[in-house]
Design an enzyme around this catalytic site. Structure first.
Site, PDB file in Angstrom:
ATOM      1  N   GLY A 179     -85.143 -28.781 -58.029  1.00 51.48           N
ATOM      2  CA  GLY A 179     -84.282 -27.616 -57.946  1.00 51.48           C
ATOM      3  C   GLY A 179     -83.579 -27.517 -56.606  1.00 51.48           C
ATOM      4  O   GLY A 179     -83.262 -28.510 -55.950  1.00 51.48           O
ATOM      5  N   GLY A 180     -83.353 -26.282 -56.169  1.00 52.41           N
ATOM      6  CA  GLY A 180     -82.652 -26.046 -54.909  1.00 52.41           C
ATOM      7  C   GLY A 180     -83.351 -26.647 -53.714  1.00 52.41           C
ATOM      8  O   GLY A 180     -82.703 -26.950 -52.703  1.00 52.41           O
ATOM      9  N   GLY A 414     -55.621 -53.113 -45.853  1.00 49.48           N
ATOM     10  CA  GLY A 414     -56.110 -51.838 -45.359  1.00 49.48           C
ATOM     11  C   GLY A 414     -57.563 -51.884 -44.946  1.00 49.48           C
ATOM     12  O   GLY A 414     -57.986 -51.135 -44.053  1.00 49.48           O
ATOM     13  N   ALA A 415     -58.334 -52.751 -45.563  1.00 53.29           N
ATOM     14  CA  ALA A 415     -59.751 -52.856 -45.203  1.00 53.29           C
ATOM     15  C   ALA A 415     -59.911 -53.345 -43.761  1.00 53.29           C
ATOM     16  O   ALA A 415     -60.854 -52.957 -43.069  1.00 53.29           O
ATOM     17  CB  ALA A 415     -60.466 -53.787 -46.171  1.00 53.29           C
TER      18      ALA A 415
END
Length: 524
Positions: A179-180, A414-415
């Protein structure tokens, strides 16, 4: 002496009572609960703390704390500690704060008093400027206490966020976390898990089956291997608690106490000018032939030792902490053995968070580059390679720590820019004489530039090969970037360790400030 004086308990009796109470607290609940914990292959909270901290250094706070809740039988069950042990000690002689859930008490579930103890130890860690380690083994919020338990989690999350980038925060998952409650570890710098005994998930198997019809086990949904290999939530996964906690100690030895300090420097027994002759044979000259980047790292770092983070997740990029010349460095490296070392969504996010962590804690960055580009594909594009790949670019551009990049072989498109090139702020950029820096590979470039010429040729394939050769000779020779000032030097692989060590020594006093702002708005 009055009658009241003679009737008052002697201070020695009070001390004896205190000692008995402390011993009772130290033992915890009945032996049956301890035996049950051991039967699951799990240590008790105090046994874990003893393994984590230097012997005899633990100072506990609020051991006598008890909850004040009523209803559902809670008023009749008020054990000391309220299911969490908090305090501080040392690891390798340096102060570390710790809290550990005691599963034997309320299943380690968090109630109001339990949460307040954690809040206070987190506040003390932040005020003292020392790392915080949480040993998690709890069943979530204490349902009997209702919304006050949930509020306790909110206080933990807020403190996790405030401490982020100020002190190292390490979460060690040694049992369930559902859960949280799972969001606190996700907010920390590092997450350790133990196979078979620890799980993390937002909704459990029963809820998943009820909502989606999918049947899954606890381990299959949120076990250590799942989070270490598939989700990337866990940075480390080990087979037993003893090994796990020993590795936590090792990690702490590589981190500073806080963001105002640097990591501990040790005197290296491994000479900084040691020649790295094996590097001449480890990396094949052919750009399409794979090799293990870890072997390269072993040659470069002190004594061949490093701590790899997220080893099994996004394995096409390696991130690790090591020492060069006794100084701790963060290493980011493409891994040609996996997907040829391309950058994809997961690899970009993995490397970006590591770069941010190193920058937050004053750890210099060494980037080892051998990247053919970003991974193409509809799946990558539709899942946000643009915005998620930009996270790595943002992290490097924002980093003010010393940054050194070394191009081993290929660096395309771009890499190349994203992997800490000079243009995005690397302090020093080196390359081996086998480097190929270009917009794309020669074959692809020739096919684009000379498409019509190739199509019109009598022998298109022979023409294409000739044009590829010419393109390589003109634009992809190893000195092209150096001639244009995009590299600081082309270095002999044998000299790599010495060059990096000397560069790190020079950059040790680097100072750089970012523009004044509350915070940036990084791509998500």
């Amino acid at each position: 002496m009055t009658a009241d004086d003679t009737a008052a308990p002697d201070i020695r009796a009070r001390v004896a009572q205190l000692r008995g109470l402390r011993e009772q607290v130290r033992r915890g609940p009945d032996e049956k609960a301890t035996a049950s914990q051991h039967a699951k292959g799990k240590l008790t909270a105090r046994e874990r703390i003893e393994l984590l901290l230097d012997e005899g250094t633990f100072t506990e706070v609020e051991p006598l704390r008890r909850h004040r809740a009523t209803g559902f039988g809670l008023e009749d069950r008020r054990p000391h500690t309220d299911g969490v042990i908090t305090g501080w000690g040392t690891v390798h002689g340096r102060t570390v704060f710790v809290y550990a859930h005691d599963f034997r008490i309320f299943g380690g579930a968090l109630g109001e008093a339990h949460a307040e103890k954690i809040h206070r130890i987190m506040d003390r860690a932040l005020a003292a400027g020392a790392p915080l380690v949480s040993l998690n083994d709890g069943a979530g919020a204490r349902i009997q206490e209702g919304v006050t338990a949930l509020s306790g989690y909110g206080g933990i999350f807020r403190r996790n966020a405030r401490a982020s980038g100020v002190i190292p925060q390490i979460s060690v998952m040694l049992g369930p976390c559902a859960g949280g409650a799972a969001y606190s570890p996700a907010l920390t710098d590092f997450v350790f898990m133990v196979r078979e005994t620890s799980q993390m998930f937002i909704t459990g198997p029963d809820v998943v089956q009820a909502v989606t019809g999918e049947k899954v086990t606890l381990g299959g949904l949120g076990g250590a291997d799942v989070h270490a290999e598939v989700s990337g939530v866990a940075h480390f996964a080990y087979d037993d608690e003893e090994t796990c906690l020993e590795e936590v100690r090792y990690l702490l030895s590589l981190l500073p106490q806080n963001n105002r300090e640097t990591a501990p420097v040790v005197h290296p027994e491994d000479p900084v000018d040691r020649p790295c002759d094996p590097l001449l044979d480890l990396v094949p000259a052919g750009g399409h032939r794979p090799y293990d980047m870890r072997r390269v790292m072993e040659e470069i770092v002190d004594d061949g030792e490093y701590l790899e983070i997220h080893e099994r997740w996004a394995a096409n990029v390696i991130v690790a902490l090591a020492r060069i010349g006794g100084q701790v460095v963060g290493i980011v490296a493409n891994q040609p053995l996996v997907l040829a070392g391309v950058l994809d969504i997961d690899a970009s996010e993995k490397a970006a968070r590591f770069v941010q962590m190193c920058d937050a804690f004053n750890i210099p960055l060494v980037t080892l580059v051998d990247v053919p580009g970003f991974l193409p594909g509809v799946d990558q594009e539709h899942n946000g390679i643009i915005r998620r790949g930009a996270k790595l670019l943002y992290a490097y551009c924002n980093a003010t720590v010393p940054r050194i990049s070394l191009i081993l072989r290929k660096a395309y498109g771009g890499a190349y820019i994203v992997m800490d090139s000079r243009s995005v702020g690397a302090d020093l950029s080196f390359a081996w004489p086998s480097n190929e820096i270009a917009v794309m590979g020669a074959e692809g470039a020739a096919n684009v530039i000379f498409r019509r010429r190739i199509q019109a040729a009598d022998d298109p394939e022979a023409t294409r090969r000739q044009l590829v050769k010419e393109y390589k000779a003109e634009l992809m020779h190893p000195y092209y970037a150096a001639e244009r000032g995009l590299l600081d030097d082309v270095v002999d692989p044998v000299e790599t360790r010495r060059v990096l060590a000397e560069s790190l020594r020079m950059l040790r006093t680097k100072h750089a400030d970012l523009a004044s702002r509350k915070h940036g708005n990084p791509p998500q």
